[in-house]
Design an enzyme around this catalytic site. Structure first.
Site, mmCIF file in Angstrom:
data_model
loop_
_atom_site.group_PDB
_atom_site.id
_atom_site.type_symbol
_atom_site.label_atom_id
_atom_site.label_comp_id
_atom_site.label_asym_id
_atom_site.label_seq_id
_atom_site.Cartn_x
_atom_site.Cartn_y
_atom_site.Cartn_z
ATOM 1 N N TYR A 19 20.346 -20.880 125.965
ATOM 2 C CA TYR A 19 19.104 -20.885 126.392
ATOM 3 C C TYR A 19 18.848 -21.157 127.629
ATOM 4 C CZ TYR A 19 14.092 -21.808 125.025
ATOM 5 O OH TYR A 19 12.458 -21.579 124.931
ATOM 6 N N LYS A 74 17.330 -5.368 100.464
ATOM 7 C CA LYS A 74 17.756 -4.076 101.445
ATOM 8 C C LYS A 74 18.319 -4.576 102.510
ATOM 9 C CE LYS A 74 16.695 0.330 101.556
ATOM 10 N NZ LYS A 74 16.604 1.354 100.356
#
Length: 371
Positions: A19, A74
């Protein structure tokens, strides 16, 4: 499902790299050269699984919230069978323009778009318009995944029964997403004697009730060979039946098919022709269910198709890539070919690599690869 990091994050040095301030260097590099996204973000390996909840499995229009478990499932399959990251996105709109605009705005976050469980005929327009506007793969699995796996199984069934594509008569019941896509991929594979049926019978140009999609479908299917009439008329003498419609085909109609017939009754949970009935009249029988042999399961196709497309940074999924996927699946059966073995098992570890390799090669041949 969960999101996890691919690298450790255990101390201040790693935090400053992952970060701030380290991440700013990556942002600056991408701002200068957007292609760096392909190297330093998850975008090129991530697909959005997008639905509006209007055609969920066999449940119909149950809305976006109720569709979420299917989209999550899925996404799990994408990861398990294709090593592709996937994010389920359920949209609170059924308006075609709103869906398209929303997906276009989301597209920078993804390497591909998998449309799912969107009702016909809206699904056709949504897919085509998104393909025109985006330079990443757009794939409606209810259409093309089903078509790829059905073709793969049919190729082997034709081999087993000694038929050739050019002389085979096919009946498809269901003129929705899957039925239209199956008809198109069969035409691409050299099968030209096709009759597609809906609730009113054979989809042919002599009917006055056809939607624009069905009018175009009639021209390339029933009209070519003068097929007209009812479902029963289509069945008489047909070599192959492919069911993606629901409902039930009476046994007396099934009995009029040609000898050594091929029946793929793919509706779930209730096949249009129960396997016990089908076996009395056909040599090869397939369903969409896992508790019978020869399951026509989309998971055999879509993970490998996106894996192959991503591996070569394809900008689209072409007809050639779909045909290559079907051929790769069919070839995996090899010497094991038998009436109860015309398609591989989804857990066959060869499936994903074979499909992805074939799709990647086809993308290069078709000129849509980015490498």
């Amino acid at each position: 499902m969960e999101t996890v990091s691919t690298v450790a994050l255990t101390g201040a040095d790693e935090l400053s790299l992952a970060y701030t301030p380290g991440v700013a260097r990556v942002c600056e590099a991408i701002a200068e050269d957007p292609s760096m996204t392909q190297h330093y973000t998850w975008v090129p390996n991530t697909v959005a699984v997008v639905t509006d909840g209007t055609a969920v499995l066999g449940l119909g229009d149950i809305g976006p919230a109720a569709a979420m478990p299917v989209m999550e499932g899925k996404a799990v399959l994408f990861k398990q069978f294709g090593k592709v990251d996937a994010v389920p996105i359920c949209l609170a709109t059924t308006d075609v323009d709103e869906i398209i605009e929303t997906v276009v705005r989301l597209a920078p976050s993804f390497g591909g778009i998998n449309l799912e469980d969107i009702s016909a005929p809206r699904c056709f327009e949504i897919e085509e318009r998104l393909k025109e506007r985006l330079d990443i793969p757009v794939f409606h699995d209810d259409q093309h995944g089903t078509a790829v796996v059905a073709l793969a199984a049919l190729v082997n069934a034709l081999r087993l029964t000694g038929r050739t594509p050019e002389t085979t008569r096919v009946v498809i019941s269901g003129a929705g997403a899957a039925g239209v896509a199956i008809a198109k991929i069969l035409l691409g594979a050299g099968i030209t004697d096709i009759a597609v049926t809906d609730r009113r019978g054979i989809v042919s140009s002599d009917r006055s009730d056809l939607t624009p999609v069905k009018r175009e479908l009639a021209k390339v299917t029933a009209d070519r060979n003068g097929r007209r009439g009812t479902l029963a008329d289509a069945f008489a003498g047909a070599d192959v039946y492919l069911g993606v419609s629901g409902g039930t085909v009476p046994e007396e109609v099934v009995a009029t098919m040609a000898g050594d017939a091929i029946i793929f009754a793919m509706a779930n949970p209730n096949p249009e022709v129960h396997p016990d009935v089908a076996h009395r009249h056909a040599r090869v029988v397939a369903t969409g269910r896992s508790d019978f042999p020869n399951q026509i399961n989309n998971v055999l196709a879509f993970p490998g198709i996106f894996r192959g497309a991503f591996d070569v940074r394809a900008s689209a999924i072409t007809e050639g890539m779909k045909l290559a996927a079907a051929e790769a699946l069919a070839d995996l059966v090899g010497d094991a070919l038998a009436p109860d073995m015309v398609i591989p098992n989804p857990f066959d570890p060869r499936v994903g690599p074979a499909v992805s390799a074939a799709v990647a090669a086809a993308a290069i041949r078709d000129g849509v690869a980015g490498i």
